[in-house]
Design a protein around this motif. Structure first.
Motif, PDB file in Angstrom:
ATOM      1  N   ARG A  52       0.067 -16.539   5.993  1.00 16.83           N
ATOM      2  CA  ARG A  52       0.585 -15.255   5.523  1.00 16.83           C
ATOM      3  C   ARG A  52       0.106 -14.953   4.110  1.00 16.83           C
ATOM      4  O   ARG A  52      -0.014 -15.840   3.279  1.00 16.83           O
ATOM      5  N   THR A  53      -0.145 -13.685   3.878  1.00 20.46           N
ATOM      6  CA  THR A  53      -0.408 -13.152   2.547  1.00 20.46           C
ATOM      7  C   THR A  53       0.646 -12.089   2.294  1.00 20.46           C
ATOM      8  O   THR A  53       0.904 -11.256   3.162  1.00 20.46           O
ATOM      9  N   THR A  54       1.262 -12.128   1.103  1.00 17.40           N
ATOM     10  CA  THR A  54       2.293 -11.158   0.762  1.00 17.40           C
ATOM     11  C   THR A  54       1.997 -10.609  -0.630  1.00 17.40           C
ATOM     12  O   THR A  54       1.722 -11.372  -1.551  1.00 17.40           O
ATOM     13  N   PHE A  55       2.068  -9.297  -0.763  1.00 12.53           N
ATOM     14  CA  PHE A  55       1.899  -8.693  -2.078  1.00 12.53           C
ATOM     15  C   PHE A  55       2.668  -7.390  -2.160  1.00 12.53           C
ATOM     16  O   PHE A  55       3.190  -6.889  -1.164  1.00 12.53           O
ATOM     17  N   GLU A  56       2.736  -6.846  -3.357  1.00 14.05           N
ATOM     18  CA  GLU A  56       3.459  -5.607  -3.626  1.00 14.05           C
ATOM     19  C   GLU A  56       2.471  -4.456  -3.815  1.00 14.05           C
ATOM     20  O   GLU A  56       1.405  -4.643  -4.397  1.00 14.05           O
ATOM     21  N   ALA A  57       2.846  -3.298  -3.305  1.00 18.02           N
ATOM     22  CA  ALA A  57       2.095  -2.061  -3.541  1.00 18.02           C
ATOM     23  C   ALA A  57       3.108  -0.959  -3.795  1.00 18.02           C
ATOM     24  O   ALA A  57       4.149  -0.899  -3.146  1.00 18.02           O
ATOM     25  N   SER A  58       2.824  -0.094  -4.715  1.00 18.80           N
ATOM     26  CA  SER A  58       3.822   0.884  -5.149  1.00 18.80           C
ATOM     27  C   SER A  58       4.145   1.956  -4.113  1.00 18.80           C
ATOM     28  O   SER A  58       5.268   2.422  -4.042  1.00 18.80           O
ATOM     29  N   ASP A  59       3.187   2.350  -3.300  1.00 21.39           N
ATOM     30  CA  ASP A  59       3.427   3.406  -2.315  1.00 21.39           C
ATOM     31  C   ASP A  59       2.873   2.995  -0.962  1.00 21.39           C
ATOM     32  O   ASP A  59       1.704   2.643  -0.848  1.00 21.39           O
ATOM     33  N   LEU A  60       3.715   3.073   0.056  1.00 22.12           N
ATOM     34  CA  LEU A  60       3.293   2.761   1.415  1.00 22.12           C
ATOM     35  C   LEU A  60       3.402   4.013   2.277  1.00 22.12           C
ATOM     36  O   LEU A  60       4.165   4.932   1.964  1.00 22.12           O
ATOM     37  N   ALA A  61       2.685   4.026   3.362  1.00 23.64           N
ATOM     38  CA  ALA A  61       2.692   5.171   4.284  1.00 23.64           C
ATOM     39  C   ALA A  61       4.115   5.508   4.715  1.00 23.64           C
ATOM     40  O   ALA A  61       4.945   4.619   4.927  1.00 23.64           O
ATOM     41  N   GLY A  62       4.394   6.782   4.824  1.00 27.29           N
ATOM     42  CA  GLY A  62       5.675   7.244   5.344  1.00 27.29           C
ATOM     43  C   GLY A  62       6.883   6.908   4.490  1.00 27.29           C
ATOM     44  O   GLY A  62       8.009   6.948   4.973  1.00 27.29           O
ATOM     45  N   GLY A  63       6.664   6.521   3.225  1.00 22.43           N
ATOM     46  CA  GLY A  63       7.779   6.148   2.356  1.00 22.43           C
ATOM     47  C   GLY A  63       8.399   4.805   2.717  1.00 22.43           C
ATOM     48  O   GLY A  63       9.526   4.498   2.314  1.00 22.43           O
ATOM     49  N   ALA A  64       7.665   3.982   3.468  1.00 25.24           N
ATOM     50  CA  ALA A  64       8.169   2.690   3.921  1.00 25.24           C
ATOM     51  C   ALA A  64       8.356   1.710   2.770  1.00 25.24           C
ATOM     52  O   ALA A  64       7.721   1.811   1.727  1.00 25.24           O
ATOM     53  N   SER A  65       9.222   0.729   3.007  1.00 31.21           N
ATOM     54  CA  SER A  65       9.440  -0.368   2.064  1.00 31.21           C
ATOM     55  C   SER A  65       8.587  -1.577   2.408  1.00 31.21           C
ATOM     56  O   SER A  65       8.463  -2.494   1.592  1.00 31.21           O
ATOM     57  N   ILE A  66       8.036  -1.586   3.613  1.00 25.77           N
ATOM     58  CA  ILE A  66       7.264  -2.730   4.083  1.00 25.77           C
ATOM     59  C   ILE A  66       6.228  -2.286   5.112  1.00 25.77           C
ATOM     60  O   ILE A  66       6.458  -1.345   5.871  1.00 25.77           O
ATOM     61  N   GLU A  67       5.095  -2.981   5.111  1.00 26.46           N
ATOM     62  CA  GLU A  67       4.086  -2.827   6.151  1.00 26.46           C
ATOM     63  C   GLU A  67       3.559  -4.216   6.462  1.00 26.46           C
ATOM     64  O   GLU A  67       3.359  -5.028   5.554  1.00 26.46           O
ATOM     65  N   ILE A  68       3.361  -4.488   7.737  1.00 30.76           N
ATOM     66  CA  ILE A  68       2.815  -5.783   8.162  1.00 30.76           C
ATOM     67  C   ILE A  68       1.699  -5.533   9.155  1.00 30.76           C
ATOM     68  O   ILE A  68       1.846  -4.737  10.084  1.00 30.76           O
ATOM     69  N   ASP A  69       0.580  -6.222   8.947  1.00 28.99           N
ATOM     70  CA  ASP A  69      -0.439  -6.268   9.989  1.00 28.99           C
ATOM     71  C   ASP A  69      -0.623  -7.728  10.378  1.00 28.99           C
ATOM     72  O   ASP A  69      -0.331  -8.626   9.580  1.00 28.99           O
ATOM     73  N   VAL A  70      -1.047  -7.957  11.604  1.00 29.57           N
ATOM     74  CA  VAL A  70      -1.192  -9.320  12.086  1.00 29.57           C
ATOM     75  C   VAL A  70      -2.508  -9.516  12.816  1.00 29.57           C
ATOM     76  O   VAL A  70      -3.124  -8.560  13.290  1.00 29.57           O
ATOM     77  N   ILE A  71      -2.893 -10.769  12.891  1.00 26.45           N
ATOM     78  CA  ILE A  71      -3.982 -11.221  13.747  1.00 26.45           C
ATOM     79  C   ILE A  71      -3.359 -12.158  14.752  1.00 26.45           C
ATOM     80  O   ILE A  71      -2.610 -13.075  14.396  1.00 26.45           O
ATOM     81  N   ALA A  72      -3.642 -11.915  16.022  1.00 21.77           N
ATOM     82  CA  ALA A  72      -3.115 -12.760  17.090  1.00 21.77           C
ATOM     83  C   ALA A  72      -4.282 -13.401  17.837  1.00 21.77           C
ATOM     84  O   ALA A  72      -5.357 -12.800  17.968  1.00 21.77           O
ATOM     85  N   ALA A  73      -4.047 -14.609  18.301  1.00 15.60           N
ATOM     86  CA  ALA A  73      -5.064 -15.327  19.060  1.00 15.60           C
ATOM     87  C   ALA A  73      -4.596 -15.548  20.480  1.00 15.60           C
ATOM     88  O   ALA A  73      -3.446 -15.954  20.698  1.00 15.60           O
ATOM     89  N   LYS A  74      -5.472 -15.250  21.417  1.00 12.36           N
ATOM     90  CA  LYS A  74      -5.157 -15.560  22.810  1.00 12.36           C
ATOM     91  C   LYS A  74      -5.185 -17.067  22.960  1.00 12.36           C
ATOM     92  O   LYS A  74      -6.037 -17.732  22.375  1.00 12.36           O
ATOM     93  N   LYS A  75      -4.259 -17.607  23.733  1.00 12.91           N
ATOM     94  CA  LYS A  75      -4.215 -19.067  23.890  1.00 12.91           C
ATOM     95  C   LYS A  75      -4.944 -19.495  25.130  1.00 12.91           C
ATOM     96  O   LYS A  75      -5.096 -18.805  26.074  1.00 12.91           O
TER      97      LYS A  75
END
Length: 149
Positions: free
Chosen positions: A126-149
Protein backbone atom coordinates in the motif's frame (compact mmCIF):
# COMPACT_ATOMS: atom_id res chain seq x y z
CA UNK A 1 0.48 15.40 -6.68
CA UNK A 2 2.09 16.13 -10.05
CA UNK A 3 5.17 14.14 -9.02
CA UNK A 4 3.04 11.10 -8.14
CA UNK A 5 1.32 11.09 -11.52
CA UNK A 6 4.62 11.58 -13.37
CA UNK A 7 6.23 8.65 -11.55
CA UNK A 8 3.11 6.53 -12.06
CA UNK A 9 3.03 7.41 -15.76
CA UNK A 10 6.68 6.44 -16.17
CA UNK A 11 6.08 3.14 -14.37
CA UNK A 12 3.08 2.31 -16.55
CA UNK A 13 4.95 3.18 -19.75
CA UNK A 14 7.95 1.10 -18.68
CA UNK A 15 5.72 -1.81 -17.74
CA UNK A 16 3.77 -1.86 -20.98
CA UNK A 17 6.81 -1.23 -23.17
CA UNK A 18 8.57 -4.19 -21.56
CA UNK A 19 5.68 -6.56 -22.33
CA UNK A 20 6.22 -8.54 -25.52
CA UNK A 21 3.29 -7.86 -27.88
CA UNK A 22 1.77 -5.66 -25.18
CA UNK A 23 -1.02 -4.37 -27.42
CA UNK A 24 -2.45 -7.83 -27.88
CA UNK A 25 -2.22 -8.52 -24.14
CA UNK A 26 -4.00 -5.39 -22.91
CA UNK A 27 -7.77 -5.19 -22.52
CA UNK A 28 -9.52 -1.91 -21.68
CA UNK A 29 -12.77 -2.85 -19.93
CA UNK A 30 -15.72 -0.43 -19.92
CA UNK A 31 -17.62 0.16 -16.70
CA UNK A 32 -20.18 -2.34 -15.51
CA UNK A 33 -22.19 0.66 -14.23
CA UNK A 34 -24.51 1.94 -17.01
CA UNK A 35 -24.27 5.55 -15.78
CA UNK A 36 -20.46 5.42 -16.19
CA UNK A 37 -20.51 4.08 -19.75
CA UNK A 38 -19.32 7.40 -21.20
CA UNK A 39 -16.56 7.99 -18.64
CA UNK A 40 -13.29 9.17 -20.23
CA UNK A 41 -11.40 6.23 -18.67
CA UNK A 42 -11.66 2.46 -18.30
CA UNK A 43 -12.91 0.93 -15.06
CA UNK A 44 -10.31 -1.81 -15.46
CA UNK A 45 -7.28 -2.30 -17.64
CA UNK A 46 -6.21 -5.94 -17.80
CA UNK A 47 -2.87 -7.33 -18.87
CA UNK A 48 -1.69 -10.89 -18.40
CA UNK A 49 -2.85 -11.77 -14.88
CA UNK A 50 -3.12 -8.23 -13.50
CA UNK A 51 -6.15 -5.93 -13.33
CA UNK A 52 -5.59 -2.22 -12.74
CA UNK A 53 -8.77 -0.67 -11.33
CA UNK A 54 -9.53 3.00 -11.70
CA UNK A 55 -9.70 4.99 -8.47
CA UNK A 56 -12.93 4.84 -6.51
CA UNK A 57 -14.40 7.45 -4.20
CA UNK A 58 -17.18 7.05 -1.64
CA UNK A 59 -19.95 7.69 -4.13
CA UNK A 60 -22.98 5.44 -3.97
CA UNK A 61 -23.35 4.49 -7.62
CA UNK A 62 -27.09 3.89 -7.22
CA UNK A 63 -27.79 7.43 -6.03
CA UNK A 64 -24.84 9.18 -7.65
CA UNK A 65 -24.12 10.93 -4.34
CA UNK A 66 -21.16 10.88 -2.00
CA UNK A 67 -22.17 8.98 1.15
CA UNK A 68 -22.45 10.98 4.36
CA UNK A 69 -20.84 10.04 7.65
CA UNK A 70 -17.22 11.06 7.25
CA UNK A 71 -14.11 9.03 6.55
CA UNK A 72 -15.45 5.74 7.97
CA UNK A 73 -18.59 5.78 5.80
CA UNK A 74 -16.67 6.91 2.71
CA UNK A 75 -14.00 4.24 3.20
CA UNK A 76 -16.66 1.52 3.48
CA UNK A 77 -18.33 2.79 0.30
CA UNK A 78 -15.03 3.00 -1.59
CA UNK A 79 -14.25 -0.61 -0.70
CA UNK A 80 -17.81 -1.65 -1.60
CA UNK A 81 -17.29 -0.01 -5.02
CA UNK A 82 -13.94 -1.77 -5.50
CA UNK A 83 -15.50 -5.08 -4.47
CA UNK A 84 -18.30 -4.63 -7.03
CA UNK A 85 -15.82 -4.04 -9.86
CA UNK A 86 -13.73 -7.04 -8.81
CA UNK A 87 -16.79 -9.30 -8.55
CA UNK A 88 -17.87 -8.24 -12.04
CA UNK A 89 -14.52 -9.66 -13.20
CA UNK A 90 -14.92 -12.84 -11.08
CA UNK A 91 -12.41 -11.68 -8.44
CA UNK A 92 -12.61 -10.66 -4.79
CA UNK A 93 -10.78 -8.38 -2.37
CA UNK A 94 -8.46 -11.35 -1.67
CA UNK A 95 -7.02 -10.84 -5.17
CA UNK A 96 -5.83 -7.30 -4.37
CA UNK A 97 -2.03 -7.07 -4.26
CA UNK A 98 -1.55 -3.28 -4.18
CA UNK A 99 -3.61 -0.30 -2.98
CA UNK A 100 -2.96 3.37 -3.53
CA UNK A 101 -4.83 5.47 -0.99
CA UNK A 102 -5.30 9.21 -1.29
CA UNK A 103 -6.67 10.99 1.77
CA UNK A 104 -7.90 14.56 1.76
CA UNK A 105 -6.68 14.83 5.37
CA UNK A 106 -3.81 12.61 6.55
CA UNK A 107 -5.18 12.99 10.09
CA UNK A 108 -7.93 10.57 8.97
CA UNK A 109 -5.34 7.79 8.66
CA UNK A 110 -6.15 6.12 11.98
CA UNK A 111 -9.90 5.98 11.28
CA UNK A 112 -9.26 4.87 7.71
CA UNK A 113 -6.96 2.06 8.88
CA UNK A 114 -9.60 0.85 11.33
CA UNK A 115 -12.04 0.27 8.45
CA UNK A 116 -9.43 -0.82 5.89
CA UNK A 117 -8.00 -3.65 8.00
CA UNK A 118 -11.42 -5.30 8.32
CA UNK A 119 -11.59 -5.68 4.53
CA UNK A 120 -7.95 -6.45 3.72
CA UNK A 121 -6.68 -9.04 6.22
CA UNK A 122 -4.11 -10.25 3.63
CA UNK A 123 -2.38 -6.86 3.93
CA UNK A 124 -1.69 -5.98 0.28
CA UNK A 125 1.16 -3.57 -0.44
CA UNK A 126 0.00 0.00 0.00
CA UNK A 127 0.92 3.60 -0.66
CA UNK A 128 -0.92 6.32 1.26
CA UNK A 129 -0.64 10.07 0.86
CA UNK A 130 -2.59 13.29 1.27
CA UNK A 131 -3.96 15.51 -1.50
CA UNK A 132 -5.89 18.69 -0.87
CA UNK A 133 -8.70 18.18 -3.40
CA UNK A 134 -10.23 14.93 -4.60
CA UNK A 135 -12.87 14.32 -7.26
CA UNK A 136 -16.45 14.94 -6.20
CA UNK A 137 -15.43 16.54 -2.89
CA UNK A 138 -14.42 13.10 -1.57
CA UNK A 139 -12.34 12.55 1.56
CA UNK A 140 -10.71 9.42 0.14
CA UNK A 141 -9.88 7.72 -3.14
CA UNK A 142 -8.43 4.24 -3.55
CA UNK A 143 -7.20 2.46 -6.63
CA UNK A 144 -6.04 -1.14 -6.61
CA UNK A 145 -4.14 -3.71 -8.60
CA UNK A 146 -5.52 -7.22 -8.43
CA UNK A 147 -3.88 -10.44 -9.55
CA UNK A 148 -5.70 -13.43 -10.91
CA UNK A 149 -4.73 -16.51 -8.94
Amino acid sequence: MKCYFSILSIFILMFFSSCENSKSNVVFHPSHEPNRANAPFSDVVETENLLFLTGQIGKDHKTGQLVSGGINAETKQVIKNIKAVLEYHDLSLDHVVKCTVILKDIDDLKDFNWVYTTYFPNKPARTTFEASDLAGGASIEIDVIAAKK
